[in-house]
Structures are given as structure tokens and as C-alpha cells.
Scaffold this active site. Structure first.
Site, PDB file in Angstrom:
ATOM      1  N   HIS A 248       0.868  -1.182   0.000  1.00 22.11           N
ATOM      2  CA  HIS A 248       0.000   0.000   0.000  1.00 22.11           C
ATOM      3  C   HIS A 248       0.903   1.229   0.000  1.00 22.11           C
ATOM      4  O   HIS A 248       1.526   1.548   1.000  1.00 22.11           O
ATOM      5  CB  HIS A 248      -0.883  -0.051   1.246  1.00 22.11           C
ATOM      6  CG  HIS A 248      -1.882   1.044   1.306  1.00 22.11           C
ATOM      7  ND1 HIS A 248      -2.997   1.066   0.514  1.00 22.11           N
ATOM      8  CD2 HIS A 248      -1.939   2.167   2.053  1.00 22.11           C
ATOM      9  CE1 HIS A 248      -3.698   2.146   0.773  1.00 22.11           C
ATOM     10  NE2 HIS A 248      -3.077   2.844   1.706  1.00 22.11           N
ATOM     11  N   ASP A 250       0.798   4.956  -0.183  1.00 24.13           N
ATOM     12  CA  ASP A 250      -0.047   6.156  -0.171  1.00 24.13           C
ATOM     13  C   ASP A 250       0.573   7.216  -1.082  1.00 24.13           C
ATOM     14  O   ASP A 250       1.763   7.501  -0.979  1.00 24.13           O
ATOM     15  CB  ASP A 250      -0.174   6.679   1.254  1.00 24.13           C
ATOM     16  CG  ASP A 250      -0.918   5.683   2.132  1.00 24.13           C
ATOM     17  OD1 ASP A 250      -2.139   5.635   2.039  1.00 24.13           O
ATOM     18  OD2 ASP A 250      -0.254   4.931   2.879  1.00 24.13           O
ATOM     19  N   ASP A 360      -8.174   1.242   2.113  1.00 25.64           N
ATOM     20  CA  ASP A 360      -7.814   2.145   3.211  1.00 25.64           C
ATOM     21  C   ASP A 360      -8.622   3.440   3.252  1.00 25.64           C
ATOM     22  O   ASP A 360      -8.335   4.304   4.063  1.00 25.64           O
ATOM     23  CB  ASP A 360      -6.299   2.469   3.086  1.00 25.64           C
ATOM     24  CG  ASP A 360      -5.751   3.168   4.317  1.00 25.64           C
ATOM     25  OD1 ASP A 360      -6.273   2.914   5.420  1.00 25.64           O
ATOM     26  OD2 ASP A 360      -4.815   3.975   4.185  1.00 25.64           O
ATOM     27  N   HIS A 574      -6.830   9.353  -0.561  1.00 24.50           N
ATOM     28  CA  HIS A 574      -7.504   9.165   0.726  1.00 24.50           C
ATOM     29  C   HIS A 574      -6.725   9.662   1.944  1.00 24.50           C
ATOM     30  O   HIS A 574      -7.180   9.452   3.082  1.00 24.50           O
ATOM     31  CB  HIS A 574      -7.930   7.701   0.910  1.00 24.50           C
ATOM     32  CG  HIS A 574      -6.788   6.723   0.992  1.00 24.50           C
ATOM     33  ND1 HIS A 574      -6.443   5.897  -0.044  1.00 24.50           N
ATOM     34  CD2 HIS A 574      -5.918   6.433   1.978  1.00 24.50           C
ATOM     35  CE1 HIS A 574      -5.416   5.154   0.299  1.00 24.50           C
ATOM     36  NE2 HIS A 574      -5.067   5.455   1.539  1.00 24.50           N
TER      37      HIS A 574
HETATM   38 ZN   LIG Z   1      -3.603   4.558   2.790  1.00 28.20          ZN
END
Ligand SMILES: [Zn+2]
Length: 1021
Positions: A248, A250, A360, A574
Site C-alpha cells: 500500500h 499512499d 484504506d 484518501h
Molecule cells: Zn492509505
């Protein structure tokens, strides 16, 4: 008891086996390094660089710096198996603290090899890259942004690993851990324990590192394998766990987009490196935006990724441009996420992605099932709802039914996290997770195959070689669910097949996230930019489509708008839009917004100028552009204060009026504005000495709007100290410490005209100043609260409260392409959890014959409990951005008391009017003009149906019209009408794939529409 002692013996022994597995160890205590201010991606240097020596224990580091380290290593012998390089740019320490560890990309002999970070300290170097027995090592190291950022250089180690020691270690370790997962009386446990103990007895530790020792290890390993084969019958066919490598990353969070680009290089290099050594390894990454950046930053790496994608071992899925927020993001933005995402995957990789991958994001709108399904995607994956603080979500595999009734196959990844109660998308590969993912899973009766994504995430890194070794070991061990590498898309297809005709639960509601409720409000400027950009891009697309169809040889600005859209969609990430990133991310976001705004403003100005030039006008005039679906009346005001009310400005069109007509038109309506009193056509509003509304009387309906004895527009402040995630959360106990803003320092009558009344209040609250114009009109029932705040507080939440005279157990909130009802009671724990909820442009509380709506022009956090309507105006969290929100803010919210329920009211139109002001363009006398002074491009004959988007189709010159039903009604023969006759019309899905030809007559299309249905037409004019 004895079992415990035996276990301790085995654990100790295994530690020793691990320590003895490294052979021919070369210590490298010294390197050369320099700080690279150019932040180059590759080890390409000229002679001017001043390389300095660095030795063990020397300190290096600093805030957000890039260093290069280098060393030439000569190998003493010919080596044909992989080497391991262990890198210590920092001392070994506690891994549990996320920030504060350098992240590096390792190059050997000019080739990138893999990322080095706190979870990946060892790199496997294939013999292919060290021909000639020389290793020319470079490390590109980024220091980070948080924490001390002072590191202690601790050297490198180069070694081979003794194959059988490694194999024995992973197999034995996983057997031991499996034993922990099995029940006391489980026969498999007993057998595993016995064979492991027997194998251990065969290890001869008398002369460690001797030939004899390694032979004994080989013997033990072979024995263990043979014995495991005998236990084959105990292996289960079911359940099965499908593993996919993942990281993941970001797009921005505790680092900026620039750093994310570097993280991608490191993470993806690691993946590619491990794929060479582990042919079974499959990896998945979801963000087309990041692939695109990689393509630009690092084409060689991108090409290698592409090869693996083609081969099928690297899965590009997810569908959205980035993993978007879905609470605050407007509906059209969510569609564009998929449009841009899917197109990129198709064009670059030939992939048709079906899975929306949002592990997420902080809650999922009720509009999402329809958006996903109608964008040609089929499945939805997340883990986040398992973080719910109060209620455990009842299903892990279910049909998620959306606001319009669309059913979307949804699946939660149920991988346990050792340190937390919730499921994780950063899964480990170990017996604990393989057993735990199944134990957690609630739909065992309909499905026995689960998806586990493994690898370090929340900033990248991805899977380690240990995880891949664990996988190989676990595959051989009975007692656990079967494991197999696989792809996410394939998993979902099999899941769909498996649950066919089964009793699959249905969840018919939003996926409300019972945490992170502060994200509807934190970093208010991002929310404001977001709303204004929603309007701006809507306007830019509509106005340019209009020009495209009105003027010959006009080139629609597709490229520049696409550039704007891509950057805009990136900022829906997000952790950006929700306000949960560090300060540097928001510094970048401000620059991005400037650029995104600039693009749209330029295209809007060009379009309205081109149209205005063609309008026939006898004298200087104003052209008023209405970019909404509704014909409207608006006040037009010049800088000199002259104003008039212009009636019936056509929907999606314009009206031009003569400047000489702009004399204030005296309409015969009442308007009294005093320091404690306002009266217009609709209301009597009385204020107390603190500037709060003590009476709001609706003259038309002859009723008091506020609850008797209660005050309205009360500015409430709360101590805002969530116990963990500051920018993310609002404490469930926030209500306990409330202070009203009552220090009124000024009140002033600003305007009292038949068109408009303005009363301005100024309050002080500690170090902050709140100024508010309360504006009433005679052409609309809306009461606007035009607010300016100089906000200086720390950890203070600001709300406005209206206790209204309405009895209802349900409130209605505007969401993307529709609305949702939520309870106003605290009857159940589910109701209690929703003490702050997300909305788009309005919320409403209605009883059968009367109601009150509360609208906003850039706010998203509401709470309506019992009869008190509140809107959250500001927060001021101090982590992860210490400076968040302590700045100037402007925003408008509006109260709209109305006859009947919200469905009978004008709330939808008024919310559009508040958010989409008319655009005014001055034109000079132009008798040559050929355009009329009053023009509509498109209109719809049904007020329940809203035209949301008009744009040029992506792939041809048709006009794309997106509309939706906004009141939950089923409608027959709704009619849209264009300004000219239609040549061809096609209904398509949300991402513009044509589905069926539409019948039309002259310039009209008739269609039926179901509750909250979104429809998209391509129309050739
Ligand atoms: Zn995230």
C-alpha cells in the site's frame, strides 16, 4: 509444561541455525558518500562530485535529503549462487516506530537491484549482475521527513546463505508457529511436534560451521521433508487462502507525492528482484497515476514492470486513478477516477480491470455500487470497515446494495494484524495470518477461499524474501488452510462463481466508517478547493461543449482539461482530501490547486468570451451564464453597487441584459434590517445581544422555525482532543466540553434594499475572530450565513447549531447522485456511532408538511440528532500537520425552511444555486452578432431529474450528458431537449462505452428513469 520446554529448546536451536547460515561473510565498514541536491534517480555522476569517506559509527542524515553511498567490492572467489548484501545505514533498532528510517535504492554494477528500508535490509543479488567478481555498489538514500533523522552508519555485510540451513530454518520455524495455531488435542499438532523434535535431534552442533554441521542440517531437512510427506493425508483441500504480494503506497501522507514516486521505484525494484528468485511470486499494484509517474521518472523500470504485467505475474488492477476518498469526493470525480484509471490500464497494459480496490479509504458512499457497476467494474475490496470502533460489521462477503438498488459483490480481506483488532491490507505470511484470515471470516457457509494480500505497506516496501520463504514452507505443512499464490481479479471471478445460487447476505446502506469522522472537516482549505473545483470543471466542460456546438472550427480543450483532471484526481487521494497528511503535502496541494484552477479558469474565460462576442446586442450588456440544470432567478450586481433581479435565466444557457436596465428595480416587497431584527417577504428574524437568533418566524407558513425557548445559529466550540489520530478523529465524547461563541464585538446593518438585506456580526473567541453576514432575499427563501473566520485555536472544533421545531426520527443528507436517510435517534449502537456523518451540499430534517434544510458551499460534516441540526465548520488538529487550519477561512452555509418535506422543497435547486453562482460577462454593443440574447443548450422537463455533467465525449465529437434522478422517484417519459435537432443518440455507461441506441424526435429524447438512477447519453447534434 514439557511441551513448553521442548518448544524453547527448538526455538533456541533455530536461532542458532539462522546465525550459522551465513557463509563467507565480508564486512564492509567504510563507504564513500555525498549529498545529492539534484535528487537524481540514477547513479550517473561526473567527476565534479566530492565523495567523502564514511566509516562505522559516523553520523549522517538530515531533513528530506538524498545521499548517494558507493563502494567497490572485490569478491575473493567465483560465486555462482545469489549473494546477500545486508545494509546498515542505521543501527539495528526498534522497527515499530514507522517514521525515521532511511529508505534506499540499491544499484549493483549499474543496475537497480532493490529497495533497502527497515523491513528490507537484505538484498538478494543475482549472479547475473556480478560478472567479473566485482560489485560496484551504489545506494541512493532518502533520509525522511519525520523524527530525528540522524542516522548512524553501520556498514555493509556481504555473504552467501547456506541453502539447507535456510530451508530448514523456514520450514522448522513455520512448523513451530503452526503448532501454536492448532488446538491442544489436534493430532496434526502432535505429529508436527514429534517430527520437528526428531529432526532437531539430527543436528550436530559440536563444531558449528564445520562440514559435519552443515551435513547434519541437510540430513535434518531431508528427514523433515520426508516426514511431512507422510502427513500428506492431513493436508486440507479446503479452506484455501490465495496470496497476492502487495504494498500500500499512499500517494502522499507522511511524505509528499515526490517521495511517493521514489518509494515506487524502491518498492517496485524489490518486487522485480524477488520475482527473479521466486518464480511463483505474484504482486499487485493499484494506482494508474503512480504507473504514469513511474513511466515518466524511470522508463527502464517501468518497462520491466510492463514485462511482468504481460507475463501475468504483476497484476495492475484497482480501476481508480488513485485510491480515492469517497466521503467528500463528488460523484462526478468518482466516475472520473474510474474513467481515467481504467483507460490507462487498458491503453498501457491491455487490461480490463474489474476490481475497485479501496482497502484504506475512510468510509464508502451509498452511491458507490452504482458508480462502480455502471463504470463497467464488478467487484469491491476493502478492509477498512473492520476498524469500526463500536459495531462489528456483520459480513465479509456480501452484496452491497447501493442507493439505486444496484448490487455489487463486495469482499473484506480478513487478514488479522498481530497488534490490532482490525483486518489489515499489510498482511504477513505466517501461520498466524493463514489460520487467522479463515477464523475471522464470517461467510464460511458460502465461501471457503480467501484473499490475503501480503507485504509491507503504508509507505511502501512490499513483500520480503522471508515472506516468500514462509509461503514455500507453509505450503508443505498440514494443519493450516491451503495456500496458493494468485491474482486479485481471478480471485473475485472465482468468488462470484462460488457464491452463485448461495444465500449471500445483502447490506443495503452506505458503508459508514465508525472512525476518522474528523476527516470530513480537517484541512478546510482542501475541502473548499475541492468544492470550487467541482464547479469549475463542470463549468469548463459545459461551456466548452456549448462553444463546440455553436461555433465552427472550435477545438475543445481536451488536453489541457485532461491535464487538470489528472492533477485534480490525484488530490482526491484518501490522505490528501481527508486532511490527514503532513504540512508539506498541503504546501504541494496549494500549488497543485493553483495550477488546476488556472487551467479551468483559462478555458472558461475563453469559452464565455467566444460566445459573448457572437451575441447580438444593441448596447453594452451583461451576459449571465447559468451552468445548472434549473432555470433560475438571480440578483446581478455591479461593482458600483447597482443591482437588479434577473428572472428566468435558462438552464444550461445564458441570458443577456442591458447594462442600462441595471437600475435597482423597486419590487414591492418588505425588507427591514436592524441590529437585532430582520424582516423580509418570508421571515421575521430576531437576534439577542450575543448575535444569536432568538426567533425565526416563517410568515408564509405561520410557524416558528426554532424550537421554543431555543436559540438558532449558535456557534458552538468543543475541546477537540481525539485520543489517538488527531487530524482523523472526533472523539465520541467531544460534546462534553462545549462553549458558545458569545463575545459579540460588532453588529452592523450592511444593506437594506428590496432585493437583499445584510446584517453583519463579528465575534471574538479567544484569539480568533468570526465575522458573519446574515443575508436574506425576497426572491428566495434561503438565508445565507456568509462567514469569514480568522482561526487561531488549537484542537478546537466549531459547529453551528439550529434546534428546529421539527419532529422526525430520520434526517436526509445529500450524497453523490442522491441522498441518504440516517437516524436522528440513539436507539441502537449503529445510530450512536453516527454522531458525525458525511454529506455533500445539504442536509434536511422534515416532518410531513414542513422542514428545514441546512446547505453549505464547502463543508461536509453534519450531525442531526433529535431536532438539532448541526454543521461542523472548522477544526484545528495538531497532528500530523501542526499548523492545520490555523488560518483565514471563508465559507457560506444557508438555512432553508420550507413547506412540505425536502422532496416538495427547492433544496436541490438552492444547493446548486449556492454552489454554482452564475457567471457574468460584460459585452459591448455588437449589432453584427448572430446569437440570441436568451439561449438554452439543454433542458429537462422534470424537476426530479438533474443534469449533472455536459462534456465532449472522450473519443468523438458528440456531447455527453449525464443526469440522475434525485428524489427516489420512478419516472416515465422524462424529456431532455436540446437547442437544435439531434442526429444520433446513444445511451452509454459512465465511462462512455456505448450500450444502446436511443430513439429521439427532432431535438428531444424521451426516457424512463428509476429511483436515483444515473444515466449517460452521447448525443450527436
Ligand atoms: Zn492509505
Amino acid at each position: 509444561m514439557l511441551e513448553n520446554i521442548t518448544k524453547k529448546k527448538l526455538e533456541n536451536g533455530l536461532r542458532e541455525v539462522k546465525n550459522l547460515q551465513n557463509l563467507s561473510v565480508i564486512q564492509i565498514p567504510q563507504m564513500e558518500y555525498f549529498e545529492d541536491k539534484e535528487r537524481r534517480f540514477k547513479p550517473e555522476f561526473n567527476d565534479s562530485i566530492d565523495w567523502k569517506k564514511i566509516v562505522k559509527e559516523e553520523r549522517w542524515g538530515g531533513y528530506d535529503k538524498v545521499f548517494w553511498f558507493r563502494k567497490n567490492i572485490k569478491l575473493p572467489e567465483n560465486i555462482e549462487e545469489p549473494l546477500f548484501l545486508k545494509v546498515f545505514l542505521e543501527k539495528d533498532g526498534d522497527l515499530d516506530v514507522i517514521p525515521d528510517y532511511p529508505e534506499s535504492l540499491l544499484f549493483v554494477n549499474g543496475q537497480f537491484v532493490q529497495g533497502i528500508d527497515k523491513y528490507h535490509k537484505e538484498a538478494i543479488i543475482s549472479p547475473k549482475v556480478f560478472q567479473g567478481n566485482v560489485l560496484n555498489v551504489y545506494l541512493r538514500s532518502w533520509t525522511g521527513l519525520r523524527g530525528e533523522l540522524n542516522y548512524t552508519f553501520s556498514g555493509l555485510e556481504l555473504y552467501k546463505i547456506e541453502k539447507y540451513s535456510q530451508k530448514y530454518y523456514f520450514l522448522a520455524k513455520n512448523i513451530l508457529e503452526t503448532i501454536d495455531q492448532l488446538g491442544e488435542n489436534d493430532i496434526v499438532k502432535v505429529k508436527l511436534f514429534n517430527i520437528l523434535n526428531e529432526s532437531y535431534k539430527r543436528i550436530n552442533f559440536t563444531k558449528p560451521r564445520s562440514k559435519e554441521y552443515y551435513e547434519s542440517i541437510k540430513d535434518s531437512y531431508n528427514f523433515l521433508q520426508e516426514e511431512l510427506k507422510k502427513l500428506r493425508n492431513f493436508k486440507m483441500d479446503s479452506p484455501k487462502v490465495v496470496l497476492t504480494g502487495h504494498s500500500h503506497i499512499d500517494m502522499a501522507w507522511l511524505w509528499t507525492v515526490l517521495h511517493t514516486r521514489e518509494k515506487a521505484q524502491r518498492t517496485f525494484s524489490t518486487v522485480l528482484n524477488l520475482m527473479q528468485e521466486y518464480p511463483e511470486y505474484i504482486f499487485m499494484h493499484s494506482s494508474p497515476a503512480l504507473y504514469k509517474l513511474l513511466k515518466n521518472d524511470y522508463p527502464e523500470l517501468y518497462e520491466k514492470v510492463k514485462e511482468r504485467i504481460k507475463e501475468g505475474r504483476w497484476e495492475a488492477t484497482g480501476g481508480m486513478w488513485i485510491e480515492s476518498d469517497s466521503n467528500i469526493s463528488p460523484g462526478e470525480f468518482l466516475i472520473r477516477q474510474i474513467l481515467f484509471g481504467k483507460r490507462f490500464l487498458k491503453e498501457e497494459f491491455g487490461i480490463d480491470s474489474n476490481v475497485v480496490w479501496l482497502p484504506d479509504a475512510f468510509g464508502y458512499t451509498y452511491a458507490l455500487p452504482q458508480i462502480i457497476k455502471k463504470s463497467g467494474m464488478k467487484y469491491f475490496a476493502t478492509t477498512k470497515i473492520s476498524w469500526n470502533e463500536i459495531n462489528k460489521f456483520p459480513y465479509d462477503t456480501f452484496w452491497w446494495k447501493g442507493i439505486d438498488g444496484t448490487k455489487l459483490l463486495s469482499h473484506f480481506i480478513t487478514t488479522p494484524d498481530k497488534n490490532n483488532y482490525f483486518y489489515t491490507y499489510n498482511g504477513m505470511v505466517e501461520p498466524f495470518t493463514i489460520k487467522g484470515i479463515w477464523d475471522n471470516y464470517k461467510q464460511k457457509d458460502i465461501n471457503d477461499e480467501l484473499l490475503l494480500v501480503f507485504g509491507w505497506g503504508d509507505g511502501g516496501g512490499g513483500p520480503t524474501y522471508e515472506m516468500l520463504e514462509n509461503y514455500r514452507a507453509i505450503k508443505e505443512i498440514p494443519g493450516l488452510p491451503q495456500v496458493e499464490m494468485g491474482r486479485v481479479e481471478d480471485y473475485f471471478e472465482r468468488l462470484e462463481e462460488r457464491i452463485r445460487d448461495k444465500n449471500v447476505p445483502v447490506w443495503d446502506d452506505e458503508l459508514y466508517f465508525e472512525l476518522h469522522r474528523g476527516t470530513y472537516t480537517s484541512q478546510a482549505f482542501v475541502k473548499r478547493e475541492n468544492r470550487k473545483l467541482e464547479v469549475l470543471y463542470h463549468n469548463a466542460e459545459f461551456l466548452n461543449s456549448m462553444v463546440l456546438k455553436l461555433l465552427k472550427d472550435f477545438e475543445y480543450p481536451k488536453n489541457s482539461l485532461t491535464e487538470g483532471w489528472e492533477l485534480l484526481l490525484l488530490n482526491q487521494f484518501h490522505d490528501i482530501l481527508p486532511g490527514t497528511s503532513i504540512r508539506e503535502v498541503y504546501q504541494d496541494a496549494r500549488k497543485d490547486f493553483e495550477k488546476i484552477n488556472g487551467i479551468a479558469n483559462k478555458e472558461i474565460e475563453r469559452a464565455i468570451s467566444m460566445i459573448s462576442q457572437e451575441i447580438k446586442s444593441q448596447e453594452d450588456s451583461l451576459v449571465l451564464f447559468n451552468t445548472t440544470s434549473f432555470e433560475r432567478d438571480e440578483i446581478v450586481e455591479l461593482e458600483n453597487g447597482k443591482k437588479t433581479l434577473v428572472r428566468e435565466i435558462p438552464s444550461f444557457g445564458y441570458k443577456s441584459i442591458k447594462v442600462s436596465n441595471l437600475e435597482q428595480r423597486q419590487i414591492d416587497e418588505k425588507m427591514i434590517v436592524k441590529e437585532d431584527y430582520i424582516e423580509n417577504r418570508y421571515y421575521i428574524i430576531e437576534f439577542n445581544k450575543k448575535g444569536q437568533i432568538r426567533r425565526l418566524y416563517d410568515k408564509e407558513n405561520k410557524r416558528e422555525v426554532l424550537e421554543e425557548g431555543k436559540l438558532g445559529n449558535v456557534l458552538q466550540t468543543f475541546e477537540d482532543k481525539p485520543y489517538f489520530f488527531d487530524a482523523w478523529d472526533i472523539s465520541p465524547y467531544f460534546n462534553e466540553k462545549m462553549k458558545e461563541v458569545t463575545d459579540l464585538i460588532e453588529v452592523k446593518v450592511e444593506e437594506e434594499s428590496p432585493l437583499k438585506g445584510v446584517l453583519k456580526f463579528s465575534w471574538r473567541f479567544y484569539d480568533s475572530i468570526i465575522e458573519q453576514k446574515i443575508i436574506v432575499y425576497n426572491h428566495t427563501r434561503r438565508i445565507d450565513f456568509d462567514t469569514q473566520v480568522d482561526w487561531k485555536e488549537r484542537q478546537v472544533l466549531l459547529k453551528t447549531a439550529f434546534p428546529v421545531n421539527i419532529r422526525s426520527t430520520k434526517a436526509t443528507y445529500n450524497i453523490q447522485f442522491g441522498n441518504i436517510e440516517r437516524s436522528t435517534t440513539n436507539n441502537t449502537s449503529w445510530d450512536i456511532a453516527k454522531f458525525e456523518v458525511p454529506a455533500q451540499k445539504w442536509a434536511d430534517l422534515s416532518e410531513a408538511n414542513y422542514g428545514v434544510s441546512l446547505l453549505n458551499d464547502c463543508k461536509h460534516g453534519y450531525d442531526i440528532k433529535e431536532n438539532v441540526m448541526r454543521l461542523t465548520l472548522l477544526r484545528s488538529p495538531i497532528e500530523p500537520d501542526e499548523t492545520a487550519d490555523r488560518t483565514e477561512h471563508i465559507f457560506v452555509y444557508s438555512l432553508l425552511p420550507h413547506t412540505g418535506t425536502w422532496r416538495d422543497s427547492q433544496v436541490i435547486q438552492e444547493a446548486y444555486k449556492l454552489n454554482y453562482p452564475i457567471i457574468v460577462k460584460k459585452i459591448e454593443k455588437n449589432e453584427e452578432g448572430s446569437f440570441p440574447d436568451n439561449f438554452f443548450f439543454i433542458k429537462v422537463n422534470d424537476p426530479d431529474v438533474v443534469i449533472e455533467t455536459i462534456k465532449k465525449a472522450e473519443d468523438d465529437y458528440s456531447v455527453l450528458v449525464r443526469l440522475f434522478e434525485d428524489k427516489g422517484s420512478r419516472k416515465k417519459e422524462v424529456e431532455i431537449e436540446f437547442f437544435k435537432s439531434i442526429k444520433k443518440a446513444v445511451e452509454c455507461n459512465l465511462i462512455e462505452e456505448e450500450e444502446k441506441e436511443m430513439a429521439f424526435k427532432d431535438n428531444k429524447i424521451l426516457f424512463n428513469i428509476t429511483p436515483y438512477e444515473i444515466k449517460t447519453f452521447k448525443v450527436w447534434l
